[in-house]
Motif scaffolding. Structure first.
Motif, PDB file in Angstrom:
ATOM      1  N   THR A   1      -4.676  -1.492  -7.700  1.00  0.00           N
ATOM      2  CA  THR A   1      -5.961  -0.791  -7.704  1.00  0.00           C
ATOM      3  C   THR A   1      -5.864   0.407  -6.768  1.00  0.00           C
ATOM      4  O   THR A   1      -5.211   0.342  -5.716  1.00  0.00           O
ATOM      5  CB  THR A   1      -7.106  -1.742  -7.263  1.00  0.00           C
ATOM      6  OG1 THR A   1      -8.364  -1.110  -7.484  1.00  0.00           O
ATOM      7  CG2 THR A   1      -6.987  -2.139  -5.818  1.00  0.00           C
ATOM      8  N   VAL A   2      -6.454   1.508  -7.158  1.00  0.00           N
ATOM      9  CA  VAL A   2      -6.379   2.742  -6.391  1.00  0.00           C
ATOM     10  C   VAL A   2      -7.760   3.094  -5.848  1.00  0.00           C
ATOM     11  O   VAL A   2      -8.735   3.186  -6.605  1.00  0.00           O
ATOM     12  CB  VAL A   2      -5.858   3.910  -7.256  1.00  0.00           C
ATOM     13  CG1 VAL A   2      -5.803   5.197  -6.420  1.00  0.00           C
ATOM     14  CG2 VAL A   2      -4.470   3.587  -7.817  1.00  0.00           C
ATOM     15  N   VAL A   3      -7.826   3.262  -4.542  1.00  0.00           N
ATOM     16  CA  VAL A   3      -9.060   3.712  -3.892  1.00  0.00           C
ATOM     17  C   VAL A   3      -8.867   5.197  -3.593  1.00  0.00           C
ATOM     18  O   VAL A   3      -8.041   5.563  -2.759  1.00  0.00           O
ATOM     19  CB  VAL A   3      -9.332   2.921  -2.593  1.00  0.00           C
ATOM     20  CG1 VAL A   3     -10.651   3.375  -1.970  1.00  0.00           C
ATOM     21  CG2 VAL A   3      -9.359   1.431  -2.878  1.00  0.00           C
ATOM     22  N   GLU A   4      -9.592   6.038  -4.281  1.00  0.00           N
ATOM     23  CA  GLU A   4      -9.368   7.486  -4.206  1.00  0.00           C
ATOM     24  C   GLU A   4      -9.830   8.091  -2.883  1.00  0.00           C
ATOM     25  O   GLU A   4      -9.205   8.995  -2.345  1.00  0.00           O
ATOM     26  CB  GLU A   4     -10.076   8.189  -5.368  1.00  0.00           C
ATOM     27  CG  GLU A   4      -9.533   7.818  -6.744  1.00  0.00           C
ATOM     28  CD  GLU A   4      -8.140   8.374  -7.002  1.00  0.00           C
ATOM     29  OE1 GLU A   4      -7.687   9.230  -6.213  1.00  0.00           O
ATOM     30  OE2 GLU A   4      -7.515   7.948  -7.993  1.00  0.00           O
TER      31      GLU A   4
ATOM     32  N   LEU B   1      -5.397   5.465  -1.759  1.00  0.00           N
ATOM     33  CA  LEU B   1      -4.722   4.264  -1.289  1.00  0.00           C
ATOM     34  C   LEU B   1      -4.500   3.318  -2.473  1.00  0.00           C
ATOM     35  O   LEU B   1      -5.431   3.014  -3.206  1.00  0.00           O
ATOM     36  CB  LEU B   1      -5.592   3.584  -0.227  1.00  0.00           C
ATOM     37  CG  LEU B   1      -5.122   2.250   0.334  1.00  0.00           C
ATOM     38  CD1 LEU B   1      -3.859   2.429   1.156  1.00  0.00           C
ATOM     39  CD2 LEU B   1      -6.215   1.627   1.187  1.00  0.00           C
ATOM     40  N   THR B   2      -3.265   2.867  -2.641  1.00  0.00           N
ATOM     41  CA  THR B   2      -2.958   1.935  -3.727  1.00  0.00           C
ATOM     42  C   THR B   2      -2.694   0.556  -3.150  1.00  0.00           C
ATOM     43  O   THR B   2      -1.851   0.398  -2.262  1.00  0.00           O
ATOM     44  CB  THR B   2      -1.725   2.393  -4.519  1.00  0.00           C
ATOM     45  OG1 THR B   2      -1.971   3.685  -5.069  1.00  0.00           O
ATOM     46  CG2 THR B   2      -1.411   1.414  -5.648  1.00  0.00           C
ATOM     47  N   LEU B   3      -3.405  -0.428  -3.656  1.00  0.00           N
ATOM     48  CA  LEU B   3      -3.248  -1.800  -3.206  1.00  0.00           C
ATOM     49  C   LEU B   3      -2.851  -2.687  -4.384  1.00  0.00           C
ATOM     50  O   LEU B   3      -3.463  -2.618  -5.449  1.00  0.00           O
ATOM     51  CB  LEU B   3      -4.557  -2.334  -2.592  1.00  0.00           C
ATOM     52  CG  LEU B   3      -5.032  -1.659  -1.301  1.00  0.00           C
ATOM     53  CD1 LEU B   3      -6.424  -2.140  -0.939  1.00  0.00           C
ATOM     54  CD2 LEU B   3      -4.064  -1.951  -0.158  1.00  0.00           C
TER      55      LEU B   3
ATOM     56  N   ALA C   1      -8.691  -1.246   2.848  1.00  0.00           N
ATOM     57  CA  ALA C   1      -9.230  -0.495   1.715  1.00  0.00           C
ATOM     58  C   ALA C   1     -10.443   0.338   2.111  1.00  0.00           C
ATOM     59  O   ALA C   1     -10.682   1.413   1.554  1.00  0.00           O
ATOM     60  CB  ALA C   1      -9.610  -1.457   0.595  1.00  0.00           C
ATOM     61  N   LEU C   2     -11.200  -0.159   3.075  1.00  0.00           N
ATOM     62  CA  LEU C   2     -12.431   0.509   3.488  1.00  0.00           C
ATOM     63  C   LEU C   2     -12.208   1.522   4.606  1.00  0.00           C
ATOM     64  O   LEU C   2     -13.151   2.195   5.028  1.00  0.00           O
ATOM     65  CB  LEU C   2     -13.456  -0.540   3.953  1.00  0.00           C
ATOM     66  CG  LEU C   2     -13.937  -1.506   2.868  1.00  0.00           C
ATOM     67  CD1 LEU C   2     -14.721  -2.654   3.492  1.00  0.00           C
ATOM     68  CD2 LEU C   2     -14.776  -0.783   1.833  1.00  0.00           C
TER      69      LEU C   2
ATOM     70  N   ALA D   1       0.813  -1.208   0.000  1.00  0.00           N
ATOM     71  CA  ALA D   1       0.000   0.000   0.000  1.00  0.00           C
ATOM     72  C   ALA D   1       0.844   1.253   0.000  1.00  0.00           C
ATOM     73  O   ALA D   1       1.853   1.347   0.683  1.00  0.00           O
ATOM     74  CB  ALA D   1      -0.914   0.008   1.230  1.00  0.00           C
ATOM     75  N   SER D   2       0.453   2.256  -0.772  1.00  0.00           N
ATOM     76  CA  SER D   2       1.043   3.580  -0.684  1.00  0.00           C
ATOM     77  C   SER D   2       0.056   4.410   0.110  1.00  0.00           C
ATOM     78  O   SER D   2      -0.960   4.825  -0.364  1.00  0.00           O
ATOM     79  CB  SER D   2       1.246   4.161  -2.083  1.00  0.00           C
ATOM     80  OG  SER D   2       0.023   4.397  -2.709  1.00  0.00           O
ATOM     81  N   GLY D   3       0.379   4.646   1.348  1.00  0.00           N
ATOM     82  CA  GLY D   3      -0.596   5.225   2.267  1.00  0.00           C
ATOM     83  C   GLY D   3      -0.878   4.192   3.306  1.00  0.00           C
ATOM     84  O   GLY D   3      -0.981   3.021   3.010  1.00  0.00           O
ATOM     85  N   SER D   4      -1.000   4.604   4.556  1.00  0.00           N
ATOM     86  CA  SER D   4      -1.157   3.646   5.639  1.00  0.00           C
ATOM     87  C   SER D   4      -2.451   3.902   6.365  1.00  0.00           C
ATOM     88  O   SER D   4      -2.531   4.811   7.195  1.00  0.00           O
ATOM     89  CB  SER D   4       0.014   3.760   6.625  1.00  0.00           C
ATOM     90  OG  SER D   4       1.239   3.615   5.945  1.00  0.00           O
ATOM     91  N   PRO D   5      -3.484   3.151   6.081  1.00  0.00           N
ATOM     92  CA  PRO D   5      -4.744   3.341   6.790  1.00  0.00           C
ATOM     93  C   PRO D   5      -4.533   3.161   8.284  1.00  0.00           C
ATOM     94  O   PRO D   5      -3.987   2.165   8.716  1.00  0.00           O
ATOM     95  CB  PRO D   5      -5.636   2.229   6.230  1.00  0.00           C
ATOM     96  CG  PRO D   5      -5.040   1.931   4.908  1.00  0.00           C
ATOM     97  CD  PRO D   5      -3.571   2.115   5.080  1.00  0.00           C
TER      98      PRO D   5
END
Length: 342
Positions: free
Chosen positions: A57-60, A48-50, A179-180, A35-39
């Protein structure tokens, strides 16, 4: 080896015997993704990129509308407090399993919007709901589905194709929760399940150290399910241990002939008949077999059937974020009665 084939959740819900799909938690590692970004906590950081087995896949932004591609993914959404905008109709008009009904009741949901999945994933029905993300952490058809789902919305799925069979439900839940933006909620669900197991084991100390054999009647064979390297799952978390004879069996060598039913002998014998009349033999046929009746474990009444009609057998083989605690709740008393010879 028997391939894991899911049927709808009806009277003949199936129990599978894939290499690592286990008695309650499958074997395998984590699937936290790249992931790029750490929830963090319940909010997460976006975009968030997974990474998954097919692409990235990118979750905007934090998803609100979630579509699911399998029953296990529906369970993930409900366990995390989300009502999916659309789900596969795995019940096919039949009753909703108790654990799922509980999850829906908790969210005040009487009915879920469903698509007919008898011919596979309905891409058009999913697209019509305009979801923010599509959960496919439990889908066995993702290899065929991914290219058609990805243009609809970001697909949240596993990082390795092998994970379709072997990834533990906890890791499926964690990846979806990342992701959520609901990682804290996922931790709560996992902790509640661990407590359920610990409490059940403490309430039934009579299970500790009892040797068990677990067998499943498939259409083509009587299967020695509790082979040595099978994931221990909930049975051993509750204190049971595999019989010594388990060392003779593997995922690829697990057939028991009717002439060798004494291989089932143990302190405790568990059977499941998930295919009903389509099984190699029925419950009455096996249990009226003279060799079966001669087993000490049967004479002592330390023999029991794990029911499939209420989805317990399949849920034990394929746990998910909603069913795991319910399996423990249902299974522990059954095991205790069998140990007591009742």
């Amino acid at each position: 080896m028997n391939r894991p084939i899911r049927r709808r959740t009806t009277v003949r819900t199936l129990l599978a015997t894939a290499v690592c799909v286990g008695l309650v938690s499958a074997c395998g590692g984590t699937d936290s993704g790249d992931a790029s970004g750490s929830p963090k906590g319940g909010g997460g950081q976006y975009p968030l990129t997974l990474t998954n087995a097919w692409d990235k896949t990118v979750v905007e932004k934090k998803p609100l509308k979630v579509a699911t591609t399998s029953d296990g993914d529906t369970s993930i959404a409900l366990a995390l407090g989300l009502v999916p905008v659309i789900t596969p109709d795995v019940e096919d008009g039949g009753p909703v399993p108790e654990y799922k009904k509980r999850g829906m009741d908790k969210l005040g949901v009487g009915k879920l919007k469903k698509y007919d999945d008898s011919d596979g994933t309905d891409y058009e029905a999913i697209a019509a709901e305009d979801p923010d993300v599509i959960l496919g952490m439990n889908s066995w058809s993702m290899d065929a589905d991914y290219a058609k789902l990805a243009p609809i919305a970001p697909v949240i799925t596993y990082t390795d194709k092998k994970h379709a069979d072997v990834l533990p439900w906890e890791d499926r839940l964690k990846t979806a929760a990342k992701a959520l933006g609901l990682s804290e909620k996922a931790d709560e669900v996992i902790a509640a399940n661990r407590k359920a197991v610990t409490d059940a084991a403490a309430a039934h100390p009579e299970l500790k150290g009892k040797r068990y054999t677990y067998s499943v009647v498939h259409p083509e064979q009587l299967t020695y399910m509790s082979y040595a390297d099978q994931d221990p799952g909930v049975l051993e978390k509750l204190g049971l241990v595999k019989d010594e004879k388990s060392k003779k069996y593997t995922a690829k060598k697990n057939r028991i002939s009717l002439e060798n039913l004494d291989e089932l002998e143990s302190d405790l014998l568990l059977m499941t008949y998930p295919f009903g009349d389509e099984g190699l033999l029925s419950a009455s046929e096996l249990e009226s077999n003279k060799l079966f009746q001669s087993l000490d474990v049967v004479k002592r009444k330390n023999f029991t059937v794990i029911p499939s009609e209420n989805t317990l057998a399949s849920s034990m083989a394929y746990p998910d974020a909603l069913s795991a605690s319910w399996v423990v709740e249902e299974l522990a008393p059954i095991l205790a009665k069998a140990v007591a010879g009742k």
